[in-house]
Design a protein around this motif. Structure first.
Motif, short mmCIF file in Angstrom:
data_model
loop_
_atom_site.label_atom_id
_atom_site.label_comp_id
_atom_site.label_asym_id
_atom_site.label_seq_id
_atom_site.Cartn_x
_atom_site.Cartn_y
_atom_site.Cartn_z
N GLY A 180 31.23 -12.56 -4.84
CA GLY A 180 31.27 -13.07 -3.47
C GLY A 180 32.36 -14.11 -3.26
N LYS A 181 33.08 -14.45 -4.33
CA LYS A 181 34.15 -15.46 -4.23
C LYS A 181 35.51 -14.81 -4.40
N LYS A 182 36.50 -15.36 -3.73
CA LYS A 182 37.85 -14.85 -3.83
C LYS A 182 38.50 -15.37 -5.10
N VAL A 183 39.12 -14.47 -5.87
CA VAL A 183 39.78 -14.85 -7.11
C VAL A 183 41.21 -14.30 -7.11
N ALA A 184 42.06 -14.95 -7.90
CA ALA A 184 43.44 -14.49 -8.07
C ALA A 184 43.52 -13.61 -9.31
N TYR A 185 44.44 -12.66 -9.31
CA TYR A 185 44.59 -11.78 -10.47
C TYR A 185 45.97 -11.12 -10.44
N LYS A 186 46.36 -10.60 -11.62
CA LYS A 186 47.60 -9.85 -11.75
C LYS A 186 47.25 -8.42 -12.17
N VAL A 187 47.92 -7.44 -11.60
CA VAL A 187 47.68 -6.04 -11.94
C VAL A 187 48.27 -5.75 -13.31
N LEU A 188 47.42 -5.28 -14.24
CA LEU A 188 47.88 -4.94 -15.59
C LEU A 188 48.38 -3.51 -15.67
N GLU A 189 47.66 -2.61 -15.03
CA GLU A 189 48.04 -1.21 -15.00
C GLU A 189 47.33 -0.51 -13.85
N TYR A 190 47.89 0.60 -13.43
CA TYR A 190 47.24 1.39 -12.38
C TYR A 190 47.18 2.85 -12.81
N ILE A 191 46.16 3.54 -12.31
CA ILE A 191 45.92 4.93 -12.68
C ILE A 191 45.87 5.76 -11.41
N GLU A 192 46.69 6.79 -11.35
CA GLU A 192 46.72 7.67 -10.19
C GLU A 192 46.70 9.11 -10.67
N ASP A 193 45.65 9.82 -10.28
CA ASP A 193 45.59 11.24 -10.58
C ASP A 193 44.97 11.96 -9.40
N ALA A 194 44.64 13.22 -9.57
CA ALA A 194 44.11 14.01 -8.46
C ALA A 194 42.75 13.54 -7.99
N GLU A 195 42.02 12.82 -8.87
CA GLU A 195 40.65 12.44 -8.53
C GLU A 195 40.51 10.98 -8.08
N LYS A 196 41.40 10.10 -8.53
CA LYS A 196 41.19 8.69 -8.23
C LYS A 196 42.49 7.90 -8.29
N GLN A 197 42.44 6.76 -7.65
CA GLN A 197 43.49 5.75 -7.71
C GLN A 197 42.80 4.41 -7.94
N ILE A 198 42.96 3.85 -9.13
CA ILE A 198 42.33 2.58 -9.47
C ILE A 198 43.34 1.71 -10.21
N PHE A 199 43.00 0.45 -10.40
CA PHE A 199 43.87 -0.42 -11.18
C PHE A 199 43.03 -1.37 -12.02
N MET A 200 43.63 -1.85 -13.11
CA MET A 200 43.01 -2.84 -13.97
C MET A 200 43.78 -4.15 -13.79
N ALA A 201 43.06 -5.28 -13.83
CA ALA A 201 43.71 -6.56 -13.53
C ALA A 201 43.20 -7.67 -14.44
N SER A 202 43.90 -8.80 -14.41
CA SER A 202 43.53 -9.96 -15.22
C SER A 202 43.57 -11.21 -14.36
N ARG A 203 42.44 -11.89 -14.29
CA ARG A 203 42.39 -13.18 -13.60
C ARG A 203 43.00 -14.27 -14.48
N THR A 204 42.77 -14.20 -15.80
CA THR A 204 43.29 -15.24 -16.69
C THR A 204 44.81 -15.29 -16.66
N ALA A 205 45.46 -14.13 -16.57
CA ALA A 205 46.93 -14.11 -16.50
C ALA A 205 47.42 -14.80 -15.23
N ALA A 206 46.71 -14.58 -14.13
CA ALA A 206 47.09 -15.22 -12.87
C ALA A 206 46.88 -16.73 -12.95
N LEU A 207 45.75 -17.15 -13.51
CA LEU A 207 45.45 -18.58 -13.61
C LEU A 207 46.46 -19.30 -14.50
N GLU A 208 46.88 -18.64 -15.58
CA GLU A 208 47.86 -19.25 -16.47
C GLU A 208 49.18 -19.49 -15.76
#
Length: 243
Positions: free
Chosen positions: A88-116
């Motif tokens: 329920g809280k807004k957080v900062a993050y950096k995108v580590l990788e993204y996945i795009e295929d015929a079924e989905k589009q998602i991404f993985m991220a890191s809050r610790t990288a953004a905070l650093e």
């Protein structure tokens, strides 16, 4: 409600302009994710839930209609209980990788990288004596934890304001923006000391002329402890009567 066909552009039975707009927005959201990864940009989103991917718990965030995951080890918290407290809280993050295929589009991220990265920027920009903003993250009866840009600062009860405070949760709420003064900086430990009270005028300096020892005044009970009762005489001025 009926939709009027725009004969100057398209005349297709069943054509829905709203659906086309949604698809265009989806593409814009995905481009924002891709652009953030390629340009090493920091994004901010609200944590809307927690899902398990394999054996890992992940915080769920969205960039528009695109779903993203922040694995718990990249959230900056130590356990699931603390992760739940971030929902329920807004957080900062950096995108580590993204996945795009015929079924989905998602991404993985890191809050610790953004905070650093944010902490490094903050330490370069602030100095002792500065007046800055701290955004409240959590509040307990005696302690406020806030963020000043990738760095968590702690404000104990006696550094919030002058006067008796019985319970900080009645004074400060998560999300509040507090003006604070930087009292000290340890860049190596990424530790910053701040105080909200340090920016306020001390009410005791000029109230002495308004009160006399042995006299009686009207006040309001502001706190009760085993060692005495605190009486508020005016803003920031509390006194504990002799027993």
């Amino acid at each position: 409600m009926a939709e009027e066909l725009n004969v100057t552009s398209m005349l297709i039975e069943g054509f829905d302009t709203r659906r086309l707009a949604q698809e265009e927005q989806y593409d814009k959201d995905w481009q924002q994710v891709v652009g953030a990864k390629q340009n090493d940009k920091i994004l901010q989103s609200e944590i809307v839930g927690i899902e398990s991917i394999g054996s890992k718990e992940c915080a769920v965030v969205h960039v528009g209609r695109i779903k993203g995951y922040i694995p718990i080890e990249f959230t900056g918290v130590e356990n699931l209980r603390q992760l739940r407290a971030l929902t329920g809280k807004k957080v900062a993050y950096k995108v580590l990788e993204y996945i795009e295929d015929a079924e989905k589009q998602i991404f993985m991220a890191s809050r610790t990288a953004a905070l650093e990265e944010m902490a490094e920027i903050t330490l370069r920009r602030i100095k002792t004596g500065d007046d800055i903003i701290a955004v409240v993250r959590t509040v307990s009866p005696s302690l406020v934890r806030a963020d000043i840009g990738g760095i968590e600062v702690r404000l104990p009860l006696d550094q919030i304001r002058y006067g008796w405070i019985d319970d900080l949760t009645e004074e400060v709420k998560p999300g509040d923006h507090l003006r604070v003064k930087v009292l000290g900086i340890d860049a190596e430990k990424k530790d910053v000391k701040v105080s909200a009270k340090a920016l306020m005028k001390n009410p005791w300096e000029d109230c002495k002329a308004r009160y006399k020892r042995g006299a009686e005044y009207v006040g309001t009970v502001s706190g009760v402890r085993e060692f005495g009762v605190f009486i508020n005489l005016e803003a920031g001025v509390d006194s504990s009567p002799a027993t």
